[in-house]
Design a protein around this motif. Structure first.
Motif, mmCIF file in Angstrom:
data_model
loop_
_atom_site.group_PDB
_atom_site.id
_atom_site.type_symbol
_atom_site.label_atom_id
_atom_site.label_comp_id
_atom_site.label_asym_id
_atom_site.label_seq_id
_atom_site.Cartn_x
_atom_site.Cartn_y
_atom_site.Cartn_z
ATOM 1 N N ILE A 81 -26.210 -16.128 35.351
ATOM 2 C CA ILE A 81 -27.513 -15.491 35.119
ATOM 3 C C ILE A 81 -28.156 -16.073 33.864
ATOM 4 O O ILE A 81 -29.346 -16.372 33.830
ATOM 5 N N GLY A 82 -27.321 -16.285 32.837
ATOM 6 C CA GLY A 82 -27.841 -16.873 31.610
ATOM 7 C C GLY A 82 -28.395 -18.267 31.833
ATOM 8 O O GLY A 82 -29.435 -18.629 31.298
ATOM 9 N N LEU A 83 -27.680 -19.056 32.646
ATOM 10 C CA LEU A 83 -28.127 -20.432 32.878
ATOM 11 C C LEU A 83 -29.402 -20.460 33.710
ATOM 12 O O LEU A 83 -30.290 -21.272 33.483
ATOM 13 N N ILE A 84 -29.483 -19.564 34.705
ATOM 14 C CA ILE A 84 -30.609 -19.618 35.636
ATOM 15 C C ILE A 84 -31.857 -18.993 35.019
ATOM 16 O O ILE A 84 -32.930 -19.584 35.004
ATOM 17 N N TRP A 85 -31.712 -17.768 34.505
ATOM 18 C CA TRP A 85 -32.898 -17.076 33.976
ATOM 19 C C TRP A 85 -33.037 -17.201 32.457
ATOM 20 O O TRP A 85 -33.902 -16.583 31.865
ATOM 21 N N ARG A 86 -32.132 -17.961 31.832
ATOM 22 C CA ARG A 86 -32.156 -18.169 30.376
ATOM 23 C C ARG A 86 -32.227 -16.851 29.616
ATOM 24 O O ARG A 86 -33.073 -16.659 28.752
ATOM 25 N N MET A 87 -31.351 -15.953 29.979
ATOM 26 C CA MET A 87 -31.333 -14.651 29.328
ATOM 27 C C MET A 87 -30.346 -14.681 28.169
ATOM 28 O O MET A 87 -29.189 -15.037 28.352
ATOM 29 N N LYS A 88 -30.831 -14.299 27.001
ATOM 30 C CA LYS A 88 -29.942 -14.280 25.837
ATOM 31 C C LYS A 88 -28.816 -13.275 26.037
ATOM 32 O O LYS A 88 -27.668 -13.528 25.708
ATOM 33 N N LEU A 89 -29.186 -12.115 26.585
ATOM 34 C CA LEU A 89 -28.233 -11.023 26.662
ATOM 35 C C LEU A 89 -27.033 -11.380 27.537
ATOM 36 O O LEU A 89 -25.889 -11.043 27.206
ATOM 37 N N SER A 90 -27.293 -12.086 28.646
ATOM 38 C CA SER A 90 -26.167 -12.341 29.545
ATOM 39 C C SER A 90 -25.182 -13.319 28.914
ATOM 40 O O SER A 90 -23.979 -13.249 29.177
ATOM 41 N N PHE A 91 -25.676 -14.222 28.046
ATOM 42 C CA PHE A 91 -24.730 -15.082 27.327
ATOM 43 C C PHE A 91 -23.876 -14.260 26.373
ATOM 44 O O PHE A 91 -22.691 -14.532 26.189
ATOM 45 N N MET A 92 -24.493 -13.255 25.775
ATOM 46 C CA MET A 92 -23.717 -12.389 24.877
ATOM 47 C C MET A 92 -22.631 -11.654 25.659
ATOM 48 O O MET A 92 -21.498 -11.531 25.201
ATOM 49 N N GLN A 151 -21.224 -26.546 17.277
ATOM 50 C CA GLN A 151 -21.855 -25.994 16.076
ATOM 51 C C GLN A 151 -22.963 -25.030 16.452
ATOM 52 O O GLN A 151 -23.108 -23.980 15.853
ATOM 53 N N SER A 152 -23.759 -25.430 17.454
ATOM 54 C CA SER A 152 -24.846 -24.533 17.833
ATOM 55 C C SER A 152 -24.332 -23.547 18.883
ATOM 56 O O SER A 152 -23.751 -23.960 19.886
ATOM 57 N N PRO A 153 -24.508 -22.245 18.624
ATOM 58 C CA PRO A 153 -23.999 -21.261 19.573
ATOM 59 C C PRO A 153 -24.646 -21.378 20.955
ATOM 60 O O PRO A 153 -24.003 -21.074 21.958
ATOM 61 N N GLU A 154 -25.903 -21.873 21.003
ATOM 62 C CA GLU A 154 -26.577 -21.974 22.306
ATOM 63 C C GLU A 154 -25.867 -22.981 23.214
ATOM 64 O O GLU A 154 -25.622 -22.716 24.388
ATOM 65 N N VAL A 155 -25.533 -24.142 22.630
ATOM 66 C CA VAL A 155 -24.845 -25.156 23.426
ATOM 67 C C VAL A 155 -23.475 -24.627 23.845
ATOM 68 O O VAL A 155 -23.051 -24.789 24.992
ATOM 69 N N GLY A 156 -22.783 -23.974 22.898
ATOM 70 C CA GLY A 156 -21.478 -23.407 23.214
ATOM 71 C C GLY A 156 -21.569 -22.431 24.369
ATOM 72 O O GLY A 156 -20.746 -22.460 25.294
ATOM 73 N N ASN A 157 -22.613 -21.585 24.334
ATOM 74 C CA ASN A 157 -22.814 -20.614 25.412
ATOM 75 C C ASN A 157 -22.972 -21.290 26.751
ATOM 76 O O ASN A 157 -22.308 -20.951 27.722
ATOM 77 N N LYS A 158 -23.894 -22.259 26.784
ATOM 78 C CA LYS A 158 -24.202 -22.886 28.074
ATOM 79 C C LYS A 158 -23.018 -23.686 28.572
ATOM 80 O O LYS A 158 -22.690 -23.646 29.765
ATOM 81 N N ALA A 159 -22.363 -24.423 27.665
ATOM 82 C CA ALA A 159 -21.227 -25.240 28.093
ATOM 83 C C ALA A 159 -20.122 -24.360 28.656
ATOM 84 O O ALA A 159 -19.553 -24.653 29.716
ATOM 85 N N SER A 160 -19.825 -23.249 27.965
ATOM 86 C CA SER A 160 -18.733 -22.421 28.469
ATOM 87 C C SER A 160 -19.156 -21.684 29.736
ATOM 88 O O SER A 160 -18.314 -21.390 30.590
ATOM 89 N N ALA A 161 -20.475 -21.432 29.893
ATOM 90 C CA ALA A 161 -20.932 -20.823 31.152
ATOM 91 C C ALA A 161 -20.693 -21.773 32.316
ATOM 92 O O ALA A 161 -20.224 -21.368 33.389
ATOM 93 N N ILE A 162 -20.994 -23.067 32.101
ATOM 94 C CA ILE A 162 -20.756 -24.045 33.169
ATOM 95 C C ILE A 162 -19.270 -24.115 33.475
ATOM 96 O O ILE A 162 -18.854 -24.137 34.639
ATOM 97 N N LEU A 163 -18.457 -24.121 32.417
ATOM 98 C CA LEU A 163 -17.008 -24.195 32.642
ATOM 99 C C LEU A 163 -16.518 -22.977 33.415
ATOM 100 O O LEU A 163 -15.682 -23.088 34.323
ATOM 101 N N ALA A 164 -17.059 -21.798 33.075
ATOM 102 C CA ALA A 164 -16.660 -20.579 33.789
ATOM 103 C C ALA A 164 -17.032 -20.687 35.261
ATOM 104 O O ALA A 164 -16.274 -20.269 36.139
#
Lengths: 255, 227
Positions: A81-92, A151-164
């Motif tokens: 959901i975070g990757l598709i709709w770019r929602m901050k909350l779902s990455f959290m 270093q940047s939490p945004e990249v970390g979020n997206k990368a780990s979302a793809i891995l998940a």
């Protein structure tokens, strides 16, 4: 169709205030269910015919394993959901679900080992389900490690979302192949002694415990997401207002 | 359009192969690792032919996994460091094809040599003679899957300073199905069973990986290198 509720859900502020209202109820419900389930399961449920009292660890083991697996799919869905709709909350949510799931997976493996000693005669057995759980733990650890590697939490979020998500595609394959591997190597001495159909007296407390664990999971997730929200939104006006308001209230109590 | 897509694939394949041809040591090092690490096993476990032939398919496969993992930094690191990866990313062509070309080059210089060297290890581990063909067929298909999976991990960790350990953690769980069916292929043929069954499953995994991995890798590269 009206999508307002969906977009509103993406606002960390809305989430924070809504869960503030839910938390006390959820806390009460969780503790009621867990206390009832534990007392019922540990003290009142009948003894198992073959395993005696040692089977009672099922009341921790099964809910933890269920939640560990469900938690992975929740984490991956939140990431998607975070990757598709770019929602901050779902990455959290995803970020907070990872350590929670890893701990639950570890708990499932740990209680399984304790249970295995009296039942199978050893703490660790390369059983199909045990092996898949171990691989699940590794998947969780990978997502966790990747999250904090950037270093940047945004990249970390997206990368780990793809891995998940990659992990989600793989989980059925891993489970099926481990299953197949196990039938290939199946040791003859080991069998699950519990029958698939449980006696209702044993099953009802288990059901209560499963519900309790689900509520506990929601509670723990909400609480850690709330901390994450406060941390990430610390520079916004509403968090500052909230903090200064609390500080004032505390001063009022102290003086 | 069709020609352009093909061009993207072959251009990067040729480019990577030419680069590796200039530094041949890079091809040799995973192979040397493959052989040397495997020779530690008889020293550590037992030199008895009976024991070794029993564990031979598994050992050879685990060593192949580790060797592909070691060569992962060859995939994107050099291109990331000299900036050519960003050039590929901003070029108008489909990103999937260059990625696939790079992975093909990686397989041609790791998986294929590993497959060709594996009979040597079979000899060292006194692998029964029925196992050789199946083992090589399994390794050829399986290392292809491994190259695709390791590229996924390499793309995720390309911008990190010490990505090696993290890469291991990420890729290892994904390797397990390949390992299971790879060893099963060799074991089946030794036991006289129909070894084309696990081989077919490996091939099915490969087709799925070819279809899905490059898309994921392209997305990951856009994320990890453009930030």
């Amino acid at each position: 169709m009206n999508w307002n509720w969906f977009y509103r859900m993406g606002s960390p502020k809305w989430f924070f205030y809504t869960t503030s209202r839910w938390l006390p109820w959820l806390g009460v419900l969780t503790s009621c269910l867990l206390v009832t389930g534990l007392v019922w399961g540990m003290a009142f449920a009948p003894e198992d015919a073959k395993q005696g009292n040692s089977f009672r660890i099922i009341y921790l083991h099964v809910p933890a394993s269920l939640l560990a697996l469900a938690g992975y799919f929740l984490m991956a869905t939140a990431g998607a959901i975070g990757l598709i709709w770019r929602m901050k909350l779902s990455f959290m949510v995803m970020k907070c679900a990872a350590p929670l799931g890893a701990v639950l997976t570890f708990l499932a493996l740990f209680t399984g080992a304790i249970w295995g000693k009296p039942t199978w005669g050893s703490y660790w057995v390369w059983d199909a389900r045990v092996t898949s759980m171990l691989i699940l733990l590794f998947l969780y650890l990978g997502v966790l490690a990747l999250q904090y590697a950037f270093q940047s939490p945004e990249v970390g979020n997206k990368a780990s979302a793809i891995l998940a998500l990659v992990g989600t595609v793989n989980i059925p394959i891993i489970y099926k192949s481990v299953d197949w591997w196990f039938t290939l190597h199946q040791p003859s001495t080991i069998k699950f002694t519990e029958a698939p159909s449980m006696h209702p007296d044993m099953f009802q407390p288990l059901l209560v415990m499963i519900l309790g664990f689900y509520c506990f999971y929601a509670l723990a997730l909400f609480m850690s997401v709330r901390v994450e929200i406060l941390h990430r939104e610390r520079k916004t006006a509403w968090v500052r207002d909230l903090v200064s308001q609390e500080a004032k209230e505390r001063e009022g109590v102290n003086s | 359009m069709n020609g352009l897509i093909k061009h993207g694939f072959f251009a990067h394949l040729r480019h990577d192969l030419r680069l590796i041809n200039r530094r041949r040591g890079e091809v040799a090092s995973p192979l040397i690792f493959f052989v040397i690490a495997a020779t530690l096993i008889p020293l550590g476990v037992s030199p008895e032919a009976r024991v070794l032939s029993m564990i031979a398919p598994g050992i050879i496969w685990v060593m192949a996994l580790l060797a592909t993992l070691l060569s992962a930094d060859r995939l994107f690191d050099a291109d990331y460091n000299d900036g050519s990866l960003e050039q590929i990313l901003i070029s108008p062509q489909l990103l999937v094809m260059p990625v696939l070309g790079k992975i093909a080059a990686h397989w041609l210089t790791t998986g294929l040599p590993l497959t060709l060297v594996s009979p040597l290890l079979g000899l060292l581990f006194s692998l029964p003679s029925e196992g050789y063909g199946a083992m090589m067929a399994g390794l050829a298909i399986g290392t292809c899957c491994l190259s695709l999976l390791v590229a996924l991990g390499a793309a995720l960790t390309v911008s990190l300073k010490n990505g090696g350990l993290l890469l291991t953690l990420i890729v290892m769980p994904l390797y397990m199905p390949v390992l299971i069916f790879g060893t099963a292929t060799a074991q089946y043929s030794i036991d006289g069973l129909a070894w084309d069954v696990p081989l077919a499953v490996l091939a099915a995994m490969l087709t799925m990986a070819i279809a899905l991995c490059p898309i994921a890798i392209a997305g990951i590269l856009r994320l990890t290198t453009m930030n």
